[in-house]
Design a protein around this motif. Structure first.
Motif, PDB file in Angstrom:
ATOM      1  N   GLN A   1       0.846  -1.191   0.000  1.00  0.00           N
ATOM      2  CA  GLN A   1       0.000   0.000   0.000  1.00  0.00           C
ATOM      3  C   GLN A   1       0.886   1.246   0.000  1.00  0.00           C
ATOM      4  N   PHE A   2       0.451   2.266  -0.732  1.00  0.00           N
ATOM      5  CA  PHE A   2       1.166   3.538  -0.730  1.00  0.00           C
ATOM      6  C   PHE A   2       0.189   4.655  -1.053  1.00  0.00           C
ATOM      7  N   SER A   3       0.591   5.877  -0.721  1.00  0.00           N
ATOM      8  CA  SER A   3      -0.278   7.047  -0.887  1.00  0.00           C
ATOM      9  C   SER A   3       0.366   8.037  -1.847  1.00  0.00           C
ATOM     10  N   PRO A   4      -0.068   8.063  -3.103  1.00  0.00           N
ATOM     11  CA  PRO A   4       0.506   9.005  -4.064  1.00  0.00           C
ATOM     12  C   PRO A   4      -0.168  10.372  -3.972  1.00  0.00           C
ATOM     13  N   TYR A   5       0.552  11.385  -4.399  1.00  0.00           N
ATOM     14  CA  TYR A   5      -0.029  12.715  -4.610  1.00  0.00           C
ATOM     15  C   TYR A   5       0.121  13.034  -6.091  1.00  0.00           C
ATOM     16  N   VAL A   6      -0.986  13.376  -6.738  1.00  0.00           N
ATOM     17  CA  VAL A   6      -0.966  13.672  -8.168  1.00  0.00           C
ATOM     18  C   VAL A   6      -1.725  14.970  -8.412  1.00  0.00           C
ATOM     19  N   LYS A   7      -1.121  15.855  -9.188  1.00  0.00           N
ATOM     20  CA  LYS A   7      -1.796  17.087  -9.586  1.00  0.00           C
ATOM     21  C   LYS A   7      -1.636  17.253 -11.094  1.00  0.00           C
ATOM     22  N   VAL A   8      -2.760  17.396 -11.785  1.00  0.00           N
ATOM     23  CA  VAL A   8      -2.767  17.539 -13.238  1.00  0.00           C
ATOM     24  C   VAL A   8      -3.414  18.862 -13.601  1.00  0.00           C
ATOM     25  N   THR A   9      -2.670  19.695 -14.325  1.00  0.00           N
ATOM     26  CA  THR A   9      -3.185  20.963 -14.846  1.00  0.00           C
ATOM     27  C   THR A   9      -3.201  20.856 -16.368  1.00  0.00           C
ATOM     28  N   PRO A  10      -4.360  20.599 -16.975  1.00  0.00           N
ATOM     29  CA  PRO A  10      -4.396  20.318 -18.412  1.00  0.00           C
ATOM     30  C   PRO A  10      -4.146  21.515 -19.316  1.00  0.00           C
ATOM     31  N   ARG A  11      -4.518  22.726 -18.879  1.00  0.00           N
ATOM     32  CA  ARG A  11      -4.461  23.880 -19.764  1.00  0.00           C
ATOM     33  C   ARG A  11      -3.558  24.958 -19.180  1.00  0.00           C
ATOM     34  N   PRO A  12      -2.928  25.774 -20.077  1.00  0.00           N
ATOM     35  CA  PRO A  12      -2.941  25.701 -21.540  1.00  0.00           C
ATOM     36  C   PRO A  12      -2.034  24.591 -22.079  1.00  0.00           C
ATOM     37  N   GLU A  13      -0.976  24.252 -21.321  1.00  0.00           N
ATOM     38  CA  GLU A  13      -0.139  23.099 -21.625  1.00  0.00           C
ATOM     39  C   GLU A  13      -0.144  22.186 -20.405  1.00  0.00           C
ATOM     40  N   LEU A  14      -0.132  20.884 -20.659  1.00  0.00           N
ATOM     41  CA  LEU A  14      -0.227  19.916 -19.578  1.00  0.00           C
ATOM     42  C   LEU A  14       0.910  20.084 -18.582  1.00  0.00           C
ATOM     43  N   LYS A  15       0.531  20.104 -17.294  1.00  0.00           N
ATOM     44  CA  LYS A  15       1.500  20.070 -16.207  1.00  0.00           C
ATOM     45  C   LYS A  15       1.149  18.893 -15.304  1.00  0.00           C
ATOM     46  N   LEU A  16       2.176  18.161 -14.872  1.00  0.00           N
ATOM     47  CA  LEU A  16       1.963  16.979 -14.036  1.00  0.00           C
ATOM     48  C   LEU A  16       2.925  16.999 -12.863  1.00  0.00           C
ATOM     49  N   GLN A  17       2.367  16.829 -11.674  1.00  0.00           N
ATOM     50  CA  GLN A  17       3.168  16.664 -10.471  1.00  0.00           C
ATOM     51  C   GLN A  17       2.801  15.327  -9.838  1.00  0.00           C
ATOM     52  N   LEU A  18       3.810  14.536  -9.526  1.00  0.00           N
ATOM     53  CA  LEU A  18       3.598  13.218  -8.930  1.00  0.00           C
ATOM     54  C   LEU A  18       4.623  13.002  -7.833  1.00  0.00           C
ATOM     55  N   SER A  19       4.163  12.539  -6.692  1.00  0.00           N
ATOM     56  CA  SER A  19       5.098  12.232  -5.609  1.00  0.00           C
ATOM     57  C   SER A  19       4.588  11.050  -4.796  1.00  0.00           C
ATOM     58  N   ILE A  20       5.524  10.211  -4.404  1.00  0.00           N
ATOM     59  CA  ILE A  20       5.255   9.077  -3.517  1.00  0.00           C
ATOM     60  C   ILE A  20       6.370   9.065  -2.484  1.00  0.00           C
ATOM     61  N   HIS A  21       6.005   9.072  -1.233  1.00  0.00           N
ATOM     62  CA  HIS A  21       6.985   9.004  -0.151  1.00  0.00           C
ATOM     63  C   HIS A  21       6.512   7.953   0.844  1.00  0.00           C
ATOM     64  N   LYS A  22       7.126   6.774   0.768  1.00  0.00           N
ATOM     65  CA  LYS A  22       6.738   5.670   1.634  1.00  0.00           C
ATOM     66  C   LYS A  22       7.921   5.325   2.529  1.00  0.00           C
ATOM     67  N   GLY A  23       7.702   5.460   3.834  1.00  0.00           N
ATOM     68  CA  GLY A  23       8.740   5.144   4.796  1.00  0.00           C
ATOM     69  C   GLY A  23       9.029   3.657   4.832  1.00  0.00           C
ATOM     70  N   PHE A  24       9.933   3.268   5.709  1.00  0.00           N
ATOM     71  CA  PHE A  24      10.372   1.876   5.748  1.00  0.00           C
ATOM     72  C   PHE A  24       9.207   0.923   5.993  1.00  0.00           C
ATOM     73  N   PHE A  25       9.206  -0.157   5.228  1.00  0.00           N
ATOM     74  CA  PHE A  25       8.186  -1.195   5.322  1.00  0.00           C
ATOM     75  C   PHE A  25       8.865  -2.539   5.069  1.00  0.00           C
ATOM     76  N   PRO A  26       8.264  -3.645   5.495  1.00  0.00           N
ATOM     77  CA  PRO A  26       8.890  -4.956   5.280  1.00  0.00           C
ATOM     78  C   PRO A  26       9.144  -5.207   3.794  1.00  0.00           C
ATOM     79  N   SER A  27      10.377  -5.543   3.460  1.00  0.00           N
ATOM     80  CA  SER A  27      10.770  -5.666   2.057  1.00  0.00           C
ATOM     81  C   SER A  27       9.981  -6.735   1.314  1.00  0.00           C
TER      82      SER A  27
END
Length: 679
Positions: free
Chosen positions: A331-357
C-alpha cells in the motif's frame, strides 16, 4: 373597519377562491397543450444547437404529475438513428412545468434502443457531444459550451454541472425494461441487453448480457444509488463465475482487461463555488491486463484498487495524498496534480517510509517480473519519487527516484539466481525472440578474456562512451534517466533508455529486447538488487559485459570482435582501434556505415574520438603524446573488411529493406552528437 373586514371575508376572498379554481381548471384542461409547448420548445433548441432531429408520437399528462411519452426517435441529420424509445412514464412537478422546466421525480422506460456507430472516425453520437451546448440541464435550461464552462468556473464548475445533470435526470425511483445498446466500432460489433433495471429503496440488482464479435457473457450488477446523497455504489461480477472481460476497451485501445469482481464507490463530498471534492473507492479481485506497451505477456493482479479523495479546482485535478493505492500486499499514498491547460503540467510524488521488504516482492503482479518470481527477502525498504513535468518546458523536467534499504538481505532466490553470474555460465544470444548463439562465459571458451587480459584502452573507451561513471554509481545515473525521459516525451516513444552498463548487462543476461514499461521496471529492480547488495563486483560485471555484447554482425565478445576487425588479440588494441570498437556498440550490425566511399571513417566520427580521447587523457589512460597523435583513422584487417564498399559482402549488406543507409547514417551521427553532452 368592521364593514371592510366583512367585505373582504364574505365578498373578496370567495371571489379569489373562485378565480383560483377557474385558473386551476384552465391549467388542468390545458396541461397537455402546455406540456407539448414546453417540450417542443426545448426540442427545437436542442435540434438547432446539435443539428439533429427529434420526433415523438404522443405526450400527455395523466392527472397533474404523471407524464407519458411514446415513440421517441433521435436521429442525427443524414446519419443512422441514434435512439429509439417505445414508452416513457415520469412523475413531474406541475409548478416547474409552469416555469417551463421539467424535473423528473420518477422514471419508467420500456423498449429502449441505443445505436452507436463509430466507423472510420465518423460517429453518429458526436452531435450530442459537440456543438454550442455540451451540457443541457432539463431543470434550469443552463447549457454552456466547453470553452464557456471552462471560462465560467473551470473544471470544477463543469464537472459540478455534469453531476447535477446526472443526478437530476436519474431519479431515485427508476425502472427500465428491455433496453438494447449496440456499438459498431469499425469491424467490431458490441451488443448489450438489459432485461430490467430498477432502483428500489436506493438499491438495485440486475444483470446485463453482452455480446462482442460473437462471444457472449453475462454481468451481474448490484449496488445503491442516491439522488439526494449524490452517491453511487456498483458491484460487477460474472454471472457464470470466473473472469469477466471488459467490453469495448480492446477494440478501442488495444488492451485486454479481465477481472473476477469489481467494486466502484463514488460520492460527491463537497461542492463549493470554486472547489469540488469527490471521494470513493475502486477495488478489484484478480485483474488481468494485456497490452503490448505494458508487457509481452498477460499481467495478473490478485488484489488491488484505490481509496481516493479527488479535489477538482477551476484549473486542475488533484489526487489528495490521503488516497491509498493497494497492489496485493503493498500500500502507498501518491499525490498527483494535473493541470491540463494551456499546456499539460503533471506533479507526482510518492513518499513511503520503511516497510517490510517482502511486501514489495510478494506484491509483484503474476507474469510481470518472471526473474523475480519466488524471491524471498528480509529487512526493510523505503521509496521516494518526485516528478514535475511542464509540457510547455519539457527540458525543465524534474525527476527523482530512490529505493532505500535497512538490514536488507536476500534469503532465497526465485526463478533466477543472480549470484551465479560470478561463476562460469552459458550465455544465449537472441534476436527477435529466436536463439542466435550460445557460448560459455568462462575459461572453457577460447575467446573468453578475463578483465586483466582485455586492453585497458578498450575498457575505458567503452566506459567513456557508454557509462563514464560506471565505477562510481550503484546502477543508475539520475541525470541520464532524466535526459532519457525528456527525449522519450518529446518523441512520444521509447527513443532513449538512459541505460548504464549495469542496466545493459542485466538486459542482455535476463530480459527480452521488448521496449515495454514492465521490462524497464524489472530491469531497474534487478539492477538495484545486484548493485546495492554486491551480488557481483564492478570488475566482474564489466568483464561479463565486454565478453557477451554483440560487436558486429554475429560477432560476440571483445576478443572475437578484435579478431573480426583487426585480426589481433584484444589485449593488443591501440587507442584508435579501441575507440573505434566503442563506436560500434550502439549499432554493431551496421558498423560499415561509419566508412565513406573511400573506406575512411566519416568526419563526424572525429567528434567521438575527441571526446573519448580527452577523457582518456584526463584520467591518465593515455599519454599526452598518444593524445596528440590520436586521429579517427583505422584500417580493418580482419573479416570485417569484406563489408566495406566495393566488396561482394558489402553489396549484399546494402540490400537491407528494414534500415536504409541514410537512416543508419543519421542515427549514428546523432549518437555521436549526443555523446558530447554525456556526463
Amino acid at each position: 373597519m368592521n364593514r371592510f373586514v366583512k367585505f373582504i371575508m364574505f365578498r373578496f376572498i370567495p371571489l379569489l377562491v373562485m378565480l383560483a379554481m377557474l385558473v386551476a381548471v384552465v391549467v388542468y384542461l390545458q396541461r397537455n397543450t402546455l406540456l407539448d409547448k414546453v417540450l417542443r420548445s426545448k426540442i427545437a433548441k436542442v435540434e438547432a444547437q446539435r443539428n439533429i432531429r427529434i420526433d415523438y408520437g404522443t405526450v400527455k399528462l395523466q392527472g397533474l404529475r404523471n407524464l407519458q411519452l411514446t415513440d421517441l426517435c433521435v436521429m442525427p441529420s443524414s446519419e443512422d438513428t441514434l435512439i429509439l424509445l417505445g414508452k416513457a412514464e415520469a412523475k413531474i412537478s406541475l409548478m416547474n412545468l409552469l416555469r417551463k422546466s421539467i424535473v423528473l421525480k420518477r422514471l419508467r422506460l420500456s423498449d429502449v434502443d441505443l445505436r452507436l456507430v463509430d466507423t472510420a472516425g465518423v460517429r453518429n453520437f458526436d452531435r450530442l457531444m459537440s456543438g454550442r451546448n455540451t451540457v443541457h440541464d432539463v431543470q434550469t435550461n443552463d447549457s454552456l459550451s466547453a470553452d464557456s464552462l471552462f471560462e465560467e468556473g473551470g473544471y470544477s464548475a463543469r464537472l459540478s454541472k455534469v453531476l447535477s445533470l446526472f443526478f437530476r435526470v436519474v431519479p431515485d425511483e427508476i425502472n427500465i425494461r428491455k433496453m438494447n445498446v449496440s456499438l459498431q466500432k469499425d469491424s467490431s460489433f458490441i451488443h448489450a441487453y438489459l432485461p430490467e433495471f430498477s432502483i428500489d429503496d436506493k438499491n438495485y440488482n440486475t444483470s446485463v448480457e453482452v455480446a462482442e464479435n460473437g462471444q457472449s457473457q453475462k454481468f451481474l450488477l448490484s449496488g445503491s444509488f442516491s439522488n439526494k446523497d449524490r452517491s453511487l455504489d456498483c458491484n460487477v461480477s460474472s454471472a457464470n463465475g470466473g473472469q469477466t472481460k471488459v467490453p469495448y476497451v480492446e477494440a478501442k485501445f488495444g488492451v485486454e482487461v479481465r477481472f473476477d469482481s469489481l467494486q466502484l464507490r463514488f460520492r460527491e463530498k463537497r461542492d463549493e463555488a470554486d472547489w469540488l471534492q469527490l471521494d470513493g473507492r475502486l477495488n478489484f479481485a484478480h485483474l488481468s491486463v494485456k497490452h503490448s506497451k505494458l508487457s509481452d505477456t498477460l499481467v495478473s493482479f490478485p488484489l488491488g484498487g484505490i481509496d481516493y479523495l479527488l479535489n477538482v479546482h477551476p484549473d486542475d485535478f488533484e489526487l489528495d495524498s490521503t488516497s491509498v493505492v493497494t497492489v496485493n500486499q503493498l500500500q502507498f499514498s501518491p499525490y498527483v496534480k494535473v493541470t491540463p491547460r494551456p499546456e499539460l503540467k503533471l506533479q507526482l510524488s510518492i513518499h513511503k517510509g520503511f516497510f517490510p521488504s517482502q511486501q514489495l516482492f510478494a506484491s509483484l503482479p503474476d507474469g510481470l517480473f518472471k526473474n523475480l518470481e519466488g524471491i524471498s527477502t528480509k529487512g526493510d525498504l523505503s521509496y521516494d519519487l518526485d516528478l514535475d513535468l511542464d509540457m510547455a518546458e519539457v527540458d525543465s523536467l524534474k525527476f527523482y527516484s530512490f529505493l532505500g534499504k535497512r538490514d536488507f538481505k536476500i534469503e532465497h532466490y526465485g526463478k533466477t539466481n543472480f549470484a551465479l553470474m560470478n561463476e562460469p555460465f552459458v550465455y544465449s544470444a537472441y534476436e527477435n525472440g529466436a536463439l542466435v548463439r550460445s557460448f560459455e562465459v568462462g575459461e572453457g571458451n577460447p575467446d573468453f578474456r578475463p578483465l586483466e587480459k582485455i586492453s585497458p584502452y578498450l575498457q575505458w573507451a567503452v566506459m567513456f562512451s557508454e557509462d563514464g561513471a560506471f565505477y562510481g554509481h550503484k546502477g543508475f545515473l539520475p541525470t541520464a534517466l532524466t535526459a532519457s525521459i525528456i527525449q522519450n516525451i518529446k518523441e512520444g516513444r521509447f527513443a532513449r533508455g538512459g541505460s548504464t552498463i549495469s542496466m545493459q548487462l542485466i538486459k542482455n543476461l535476463y530480459l527480452s529486447r521488448d521496449k515495454t514499461l514492465t521490462r524497464k521496471l524489472e530491469e531497474a529492480l534487478i539492477v538495484w538488487l545486484v548493485e546495492n547488495n554486491r551480488l557481483a563486483s564492478k570488475q566482474r560485471m564489466l568483464e561479463i559485459y565486454l565478453n557477451i555484447i554483440e560487436w558486429g554482425p554475429g560477432v560476440y565478445g571483445a576478443n572475437e570482435a578484435s579478431r573480426f576487425y583487426f585480426d589481433k588479440d584484444v589485449s593488443k588494441l591501440t587507442p584508435e582501434e579501441a575507440i573505434f570498437m566503442a563506436c560500434v556498440i550502439p549499432r554493431p550490425k551496421k558498423f560499415y556505415w561509419m566508412f565513406d566511399e573511400h573506406n575512411e571513417l566519416h568526419s563526424y566520427v572525429g567528434g567521438h574520438y575527441d571526446v573519448v580521447g580527452k577523457r582518456m587523457l584526463d584520467n591518465q589512460i593515455i599519454t599526452e603524446a598518444q593524445f596528440e597523435k590520436l586521429k579517427p583513422s583505422v584500417k580493418l584487417t580482419g573479416a570485417a573488411k569484406s563489408y566495406l564498399k566495393g566488396t561482394e559482402k558489402a553489396n549484399e549488406s546494402d540490400d537491407d529493406e528494414n534500415d536504409s543507409g541514410w537512416n543508419i547514417f543519421q542515427k549514428t551521427k546523432n549518437f555521436f552528437k549526443g555523446l558530447r553532452h554525456k556526463e
